[in-house]
Structure formats: C-alpha cells, structure tokens
Design a protein around this motif. Sequence first.
Motif, PDB file in Angstrom:
ATOM      1  N   MET A   1      17.188  15.797  -6.395  1.00  0.00           N
ATOM      2  CA  MET A   1      17.123  15.962  -7.836  1.00  0.00           C
ATOM      3  C   MET A   1      15.700  15.779  -8.359  1.00  0.00           C
ATOM      4  N   TYR A   2      14.868  15.078  -7.622  1.00  0.00           N
ATOM      5  CA  TYR A   2      13.503  14.835  -8.082  1.00  0.00           C
ATOM      6  C   TYR A   2      12.449  15.593  -7.275  1.00  0.00           C
ATOM      7  N   ALA A   3      12.866  16.374  -6.280  1.00  0.00           N
ATOM      8  CA  ALA A   3      11.887  17.113  -5.477  1.00  0.00           C
ATOM      9  C   ALA A   3      12.216  18.594  -5.346  1.00  0.00           C
ATOM     10  N   GLY A  21       0.589   7.930  -1.270  1.00  0.00           N
ATOM     11  CA  GLY A  21      -0.746   7.714  -1.831  1.00  0.00           C
ATOM     12  C   GLY A  21      -1.209   8.881  -2.686  1.00  0.00           C
ATOM     13  N   ALA A  22      -0.948  10.090  -2.209  1.00  0.00           N
ATOM     14  CA  ALA A  22      -1.325  11.296  -2.954  1.00  0.00           C
ATOM     15  C   ALA A  22      -0.204  11.779  -3.871  1.00  0.00           C
ATOM     16  N   SER A  23       0.939  11.124  -3.806  1.00  0.00           N
ATOM     17  CA  SER A  23       2.124  11.485  -4.607  1.00  0.00           C
ATOM     18  C   SER A  23       2.578  12.917  -4.377  1.00  0.00           C
ATOM     19  N   VAL A  24       2.645  13.299  -3.096  1.00  0.00           N
ATOM     20  CA  VAL A  24       3.154  14.633  -2.757  1.00  0.00           C
ATOM     21  C   VAL A  24       4.046  14.581  -1.524  1.00  0.00           C
ATOM     22  N   ILE A  25       4.975  15.512  -1.489  1.00  0.00           N
ATOM     23  CA  ILE A  25       5.772  15.763  -0.295  1.00  0.00           C
ATOM     24  C   ILE A  25       5.248  17.069   0.275  1.00  0.00           C
ATOM     25  N   HIS A  26       4.863  17.052   1.533  1.00  0.00           N
ATOM     26  CA  HIS A  26       4.391  18.259   2.208  1.00  0.00           C
ATOM     27  C   HIS A  26       5.612  18.935   2.824  1.00  0.00           C
ATOM     28  N   VAL A  27       5.968  20.091   2.291  1.00  0.00           N
ATOM     29  CA  VAL A  27       7.101  20.843   2.823  1.00  0.00           C
ATOM     30  C   VAL A  27       6.527  21.794   3.870  1.00  0.00           C
ATOM     31  N   VAL A  48       4.928  19.349  -3.022  1.00  0.00           N
ATOM     32  CA  VAL A  48       5.754  19.081  -4.192  1.00  0.00           C
ATOM     33  C   VAL A  48       5.339  17.718  -4.746  1.00  0.00           C
ATOM     34  N   PRO A  49       5.065  17.634  -6.044  1.00  0.00           N
ATOM     35  CA  PRO A  49       4.657  16.349  -6.616  1.00  0.00           C
ATOM     36  C   PRO A  49       5.800  15.335  -6.568  1.00  0.00           C
ATOM     37  N   ILE A  50       5.447  14.084  -6.360  1.00  0.00           N
ATOM     38  CA  ILE A  50       6.429  13.009  -6.345  1.00  0.00           C
ATOM     39  C   ILE A  50       6.343  12.265  -7.678  1.00  0.00           C
ATOM     40  N   ALA A  51       7.404  12.339  -8.460  1.00  0.00           N
ATOM     41  CA  ALA A  51       7.481  11.590  -9.714  1.00  0.00           C
ATOM     42  C   ALA A  51       7.625  10.104  -9.390  1.00  0.00           C
ATOM     43  N   ALA A  52       7.245   9.254 -10.325  1.00  0.00           N
ATOM     44  CA  ALA A  52       7.300   7.805 -10.103  1.00  0.00           C
ATOM     45  C   ALA A  52       8.700   7.336  -9.730  1.00  0.00           C
ATOM     46  N   VAL A  53       9.722   7.895 -10.371  1.00  0.00           N
ATOM     47  CA  VAL A  53      11.095   7.474 -10.078  1.00  0.00           C
ATOM     48  C   VAL A  53      11.465   7.787  -8.630  1.00  0.00           C
ATOM     49  N   LEU A  54      10.998   8.901  -8.098  1.00  0.00           N
ATOM     50  CA  LEU A  54      11.254   9.247  -6.701  1.00  0.00           C
ATOM     51  C   LEU A  54      10.385   8.409  -5.778  1.00  0.00           C
ATOM     52  N   ASP A  56       9.416   5.387  -6.114  1.00  0.00           N
ATOM     53  CA  ASP A  56      10.026   4.065  -5.943  1.00  0.00           C
ATOM     54  C   ASP A  56      11.146   4.098  -4.905  1.00  0.00           C
ATOM     55  N   HIS A  57      11.983   5.128  -4.974  1.00  0.00           N
ATOM     56  CA  HIS A  57      13.088   5.255  -4.007  1.00  0.00           C
ATOM     57  C   HIS A  57      12.557   5.505  -2.599  1.00  0.00           C
ATOM     58  N   LEU A  58      11.560   6.372  -2.485  1.00  0.00           N
ATOM     59  CA  LEU A  58      10.999   6.678  -1.165  1.00  0.00           C
ATOM     60  C   LEU A  58      10.317   5.455  -0.564  1.00  0.00           C
ATOM     61  N   ASP A  59       9.582   4.742  -1.385  1.00  0.00           N
ATOM     62  CA  ASP A  59       8.907   3.538  -0.915  1.00  0.00           C
ATOM     63  C   ASP A  59       9.933   2.533  -0.384  1.00  0.00           C
ATOM     64  N   GLU A  60      10.988   2.323  -1.143  1.00  0.00           N
ATOM     65  CA  GLU A  60      12.046   1.394  -0.724  1.00  0.00           C
ATOM     66  C   GLU A  60      12.707   1.863   0.572  1.00  0.00           C
ATOM     67  N   HIS A  61      12.981   3.171   0.654  1.00  0.00           N
ATOM     68  CA  HIS A  61      13.632   3.709   1.855  1.00  0.00           C
ATOM     69  C   HIS A  61      12.724   3.580   3.086  1.00  0.00           C
ATOM     70  N   LEU A  62      11.472   3.949   2.937  1.00  0.00           N
ATOM     71  CA  LEU A  62      10.553   3.884   4.074  1.00  0.00           C
ATOM     72  C   LEU A  62      10.393   2.450   4.577  1.00  0.00           C
ATOM     73  N   LEU A  63      10.341   1.521   3.656  1.00  0.00           N
ATOM     74  CA  LEU A  63      10.262   0.116   4.066  1.00  0.00           C
ATOM     75  C   LEU A  63      11.548  -0.335   4.759  1.00  0.00           C
ATOM     76  N   SER A  64      12.703   0.166   4.301  1.00  0.00           N
ATOM     77  CA  SER A  64      13.978  -0.241   4.907  1.00  0.00           C
ATOM     78  C   SER A  64      14.141   0.287   6.333  1.00  0.00           C
ATOM     79  N   VAL A  65      13.448   1.380   6.659  1.00  0.00           N
ATOM     80  CA  VAL A  65      13.528   1.904   8.026  1.00  0.00           C
ATOM     81  C   VAL A  65      12.380   1.397   8.889  1.00  0.00           C
ATOM     82  N   GLY A  66      11.605   0.474   8.335  1.00  0.00           N
ATOM     83  CA  GLY A  66      10.555  -0.160   9.123  1.00  0.00           C
ATOM     84  C   GLY A  66       9.245   0.588   9.194  1.00  0.00           C
ATOM     85  N   TRP A  67       9.037   1.545   8.306  1.00  0.00           N
ATOM     86  CA  TRP A  67       7.783   2.292   8.308  1.00  0.00           C
ATOM     87  C   TRP A  67       6.918   1.771   7.183  1.00  0.00           C
ATOM     88  N   ALA A  68       5.640   1.635   7.458  1.00  0.00           N
ATOM     89  CA  ALA A  68       4.691   1.209   6.431  1.00  0.00           C
ATOM     90  C   ALA A  68       3.463   2.106   6.502  1.00  0.00           C
TER      91      ALA A  68
END
Length: 191
Positions: A1-3, A21-27, A48-54, A56-68
């Motif tokens: 919904m946000y990408a 960091g660049a607020s983009v998703i590389h498709v 594709v630009p990453i909105a702040a609301v997305l 936050d979700h991506l940051d939380e998800h990436l941390l939950s799978v152990g990626w930093a």
Amino acid sequence: MYAGLRCGELMALRVEDVDLGASVIHVRRGWDRKEGAVATKNRKERNVPIAAVLSDHLDEHLLSVGWAPGTCSAPPPRAFGYTSAMDRAKKAWKDAKLARLGLHEARHTFASPMIAAGVNAKALSTYMGHSTISITLDRYGHLMPGNESEAAGLLDAYLARAASDLAPASRQSCTDSTGLNRVQPDEITHG
C-alpha cells in the motif's frame, strides 16, 4: 500500500534492495513461481520512494529478522510465501471487520495518495513501473485534480501575472532591456 510493488516484485525483494538511508526501494527483479527471479515486467529497474510510515515498518521488520545497516550478510534470496502472507492478511482483514484487499488492490491504493499529494504523473508512472505514462494516465487520470473551472482559474491567474509582468516596462517603451519587442498589456486580445 505504501510502495506500489507488483506481487512478483514483492516476492523478489531482497534486504539489500531496501535502502532506508536513501529512502528508496530498488526494484531490480520480479519473481516467477516456476522460474524464480526474473526481469521486472517491463524489463526496467526503478527506484520507489519510501514514505516515513513505510520506513518505520521496514526498519522494525529488518531489525526483527536480525539485519542491521552495515552488516555484510543478508538472508539468502528467496521469495516470501505468498499463500501464508495472504492467509495472514485475510485474517487481519476479517478481525478488523474490513473487506479483503489483495496485493494488486494495494498497488492501486498506492497510486491514490500519491496523486492526492500532488506527485506528477510522470514520476508516478516511473514509481509504478509502467512502460509508458499513458498507462498511468489511462488507469488513474480520473483521480488527478483538475476540471474546467480549475483550468480556467489557472489560465486567468497566469494571464494576470503575464500582464502585470509586462505592464511597467511596456508603458515606457515597446522594447525591454534586451531590445526585444514586448506585447503591450492592452494589445492582449481575448481569442
């Protein structure tokens, strides 16, 4: 919904494709259930630009799978389980007493707030991965602002600015500082 990604693009998305960091998703690729990773639908990679609301979700998800950020290792490339993801989504929709929304409808939902926010049609076309802007305009043109009264207002405002820009200089002379002839405000005709 946000990408606004297609299902196959979501399935092929890798951790390194998300640049918070660049607020983009590389498709960079799509996913075929038989062949695995394939070229995107129109064979063009895009950002594709990453909105702040997305973000936050991506940051939380990436941390939950152990990626930093800055880590060298990423999970092996594999597609998410479409069926299990849809089962979880259907349950969430049902629990919230909302009508079910599929991934492709979510893609369309992405376009609506982008248009409402004023993103231009060419940029939206690129973000959506459409091969031409006409696809975007044909599918989403009815959502784009503008009607006869708005168009007339925009034209009136432009003509008023143009006339006021010409007025002071043209009263003195028919030429401006570059030596070019300028139209007198009273010479603008209503055609």
